[in-house]
Design an enzyme around this catalytic site. Structure first.
Site, short mmCIF file in Angstrom:
data_model
loop_
_atom_site.label_atom_id
_atom_site.label_comp_id
_atom_site.label_asym_id
_atom_site.label_seq_id
_atom_site.Cartn_x
_atom_site.Cartn_y
_atom_site.Cartn_z
N LYS A 74 0.08 3.68 4.71
CA LYS A 74 -0.16 3.29 3.32
C LYS A 74 0.49 4.36 2.44
O LYS A 74 1.71 4.41 2.37
CB LYS A 74 -1.65 3.07 3.12
CG LYS A 74 -2.16 1.99 4.12
CD LYS A 74 -3.58 1.62 3.97
CE LYS A 74 -4.13 0.84 5.15
NZ LYS A 74 -3.43 -0.37 5.52
N SER B 224 -10.79 -1.60 0.48
CA SER B 224 -9.41 -2.11 0.45
C SER B 224 -9.23 -3.35 -0.40
O SER B 224 -8.15 -3.59 -0.91
CB SER B 224 -8.94 -2.39 1.87
OG SER B 224 -9.78 -3.36 2.49
N ASN C 67 0.84 -1.21 0.00
CA ASN C 67 0.00 0.00 0.00
C ASN C 67 0.87 1.26 0.00
O ASN C 67 0.40 2.34 0.31
CB ASN C 67 -0.90 0.01 1.24
CG ASN C 67 -1.77 -1.23 1.31
OD1 ASN C 67 -2.37 -1.63 0.32
ND2 ASN C 67 -1.82 -1.86 2.48
N HIS D 256 -13.51 -2.93 6.95
CA HIS D 256 -12.30 -3.62 7.42
C HIS D 256 -12.50 -4.36 8.75
O HIS D 256 -13.33 -3.95 9.58
CB HIS D 256 -11.20 -2.56 7.59
CG HIS D 256 -9.84 -3.12 7.79
ND1 HIS D 256 -9.21 -3.12 9.01
CD2 HIS D 256 -8.99 -3.69 6.92
CE1 HIS D 256 -8.02 -3.67 8.88
NE2 HIS D 256 -7.85 -4.02 7.62
N GLU E 248 -16.05 2.67 4.15
CA GLU E 248 -14.73 3.07 3.65
C GLU E 248 -14.96 3.93 2.43
O GLU E 248 -15.93 3.71 1.68
CB GLU E 248 -13.91 1.83 3.26
CG GLU E 248 -13.48 1.03 4.47
CD GLU E 248 -12.79 -0.30 4.13
OE1 GLU E 248 -12.24 -0.44 3.03
OE2 GLU E 248 -12.84 -1.18 4.98
#
Ligand code: PLP
Length: 381
Positions: A231, A173, A36, A123, A169
């Site tokens: 990240k 991800s 990331n 997440h 989010e």
């Protein structure tokens, strides 16, 4: 004797192995198509130089205690002030990781009597936080704003008296797709609730100046945003940004903030450098977006379907074993590509999670996509 005590763990591990779900650690060998470190900052000479400069000006490695005791260093405070200005919100609180920040926020801010409605793909750390808190929790299908609205309406209709929370989010991800944040903000406003946005994968990459997709929402008193620093920012830690009252509440109530040694002040110095780099070197984002567009075009050419449009490009294979075999073959060819299996992603959607960072160039992306398409075809045969 010992072996008896360990047998229950060993048999669980064996079950995982049989299901193709056993995890193990491996080195970061090969060309980076998995990290990331989107802006290529983590190992950059400038980041190293910033660290050395911080050591030379006397910034300590260890904080020596919790932020509420002797661990509150000038470096943390300077970082939080700079981050609040950068992300344009009233106050920022710096945590040791995004995981602990999610845990702290979601287990403490939503209260007994409140309702949390979360996207089903949020997440693992958000799940931990919601599980540890006292609010009622409802999961809704992915990226379905009307399901969020409907869940809040029926909760109110059946006597829900507290505040509703929407947890999403901004850029998912494992799927690389985006939330419709303006719609969600409107729903939060209409129901007099809060919107919590995890910007882990958008921070530094997307939005005005790399602020993330919530750039236009940050600063509202019912919007709380998480920006991770491990990240695109190339270091570690995470900011929770929001209203001053919300941050003061976390300082007083959030166990992961109160009862943990403060993040290394040197780490805070590195994040300060990363934020300054975002502001000073917009060309990094321009280069990254050029690579992202190229990689998405290559993806659709090789796989006959559109890519996610972002730096996270999932290649969904489905079967755990086949996904592992494809990843292993790509690793042998020198590409660091990892398989992501359930329970990290839903059952039946095992995938390769390919990321595009400034650690690669266009010819390497093109070569990797061509080889990947060939390996997938061979494994399917
Ligand atoms: C969406 C999301 N939120 C939070 C986290 C946790 O952040 P950190 O790695 O800083 O603990 C991650 C980490 O992968 C993530 O992808």
């Amino acid at each position: 004797m010992n072996s008896d005590r360990l047998a229950r763990y060993a048999s669980k591990l064996e079950q995982l192995r049989q299901k193709g779900r056993l995890r193990s650690l491996r080195h970061d060998a090969g060309i980076d198509f998995t990290s990331n470190d989107y802006l290529g900052l983590a190992a950059s000479p400038a980041m190293g130089a910033a660290l050395i400069a911080a050591i030379e000006r006397g910034v300590p490695v260890g904080a020596g205690g919790s932020r509420l005791l002797r661990g509150n260093h000038a470096e943390h405070e300077a970082l939080e002030e700079e981050a609040a200005a950068f992300f344009r919100c009233e106050r920022m609180l710096y945590f040791g990781s995004g995981y602990t920040a999610n845990l702290a926020v979601l287990s403490n801010l939503p209260q007994r009597g409140d309702l949390i409605v979360h996207d089903c793909l949020v997440h693992a750390s958000a799940h931990e936080g919601m599980k540890a808190g006292r609010a009622e929790v409802i999961s809704v299908p992915h990226n379905d704003a009307s399901a969020i609205d409907g869940a809040i309406r029926s909760w109110r209709a059946t006597g829900g008296m507290g505040l509703p929370w929407i947890v999403v989010e901004s850029l998912y991800s494992m799927d690389g797709d985006r939330s419709a944040l303006p719609d969600l903000a409107e729903i939060a406003d209409r129901h007099d609730g809060f919107l919590f946005i995890d910007e882990a994968h958008a921070t530094g990459v997307h939005g005005i100046d790399g602020i993330g997709y919530s750039a236009e929402l940050e600063g509202r008193d019912n919007v709380i945003v998480l920006h991770t620093c491990g990240k695109a920012l190339g270091a570690a830690g995470a900011f929770v940004g929001g209203n001053r009252v919300v941050c003061d509440f976390l300082v007083n109530r959030a166990g992961p903030f109160i009862y943990s040694t403060a993040p290394s002040p040197l780490q805070a110095a590195c994040v300060r450098h990363a934020l300054a780099t975002l502001a000073k070197e917009p060309e990094r984002r321009v280069r990254l977006h050029d690579l992202i567009a190229f990689a998405n075009a290559q993806f659709s050419e090789r796989f006959g379907m559109p890519g996610s449009g972002t730096q996270i490009l999932p290649v969904i294979i489905g079967d755990n074993g086949r996904t592992m075999r494809v990843a292993a073959r790509m690793q042998l060819k020198g590409y660091d590509i990892r398989a992501i299996r359930p329970p990290t992603v839903p059952v039946g959607t095992a995938r390769l999670r390919i990321t595009i960072t400034l650690n690669v160039d266009k010819p390497t992306i093109a070569r990797m996509m061509a080889e990947l398409a060939k390996v997938i075809e061979e494994e399917a045969a």
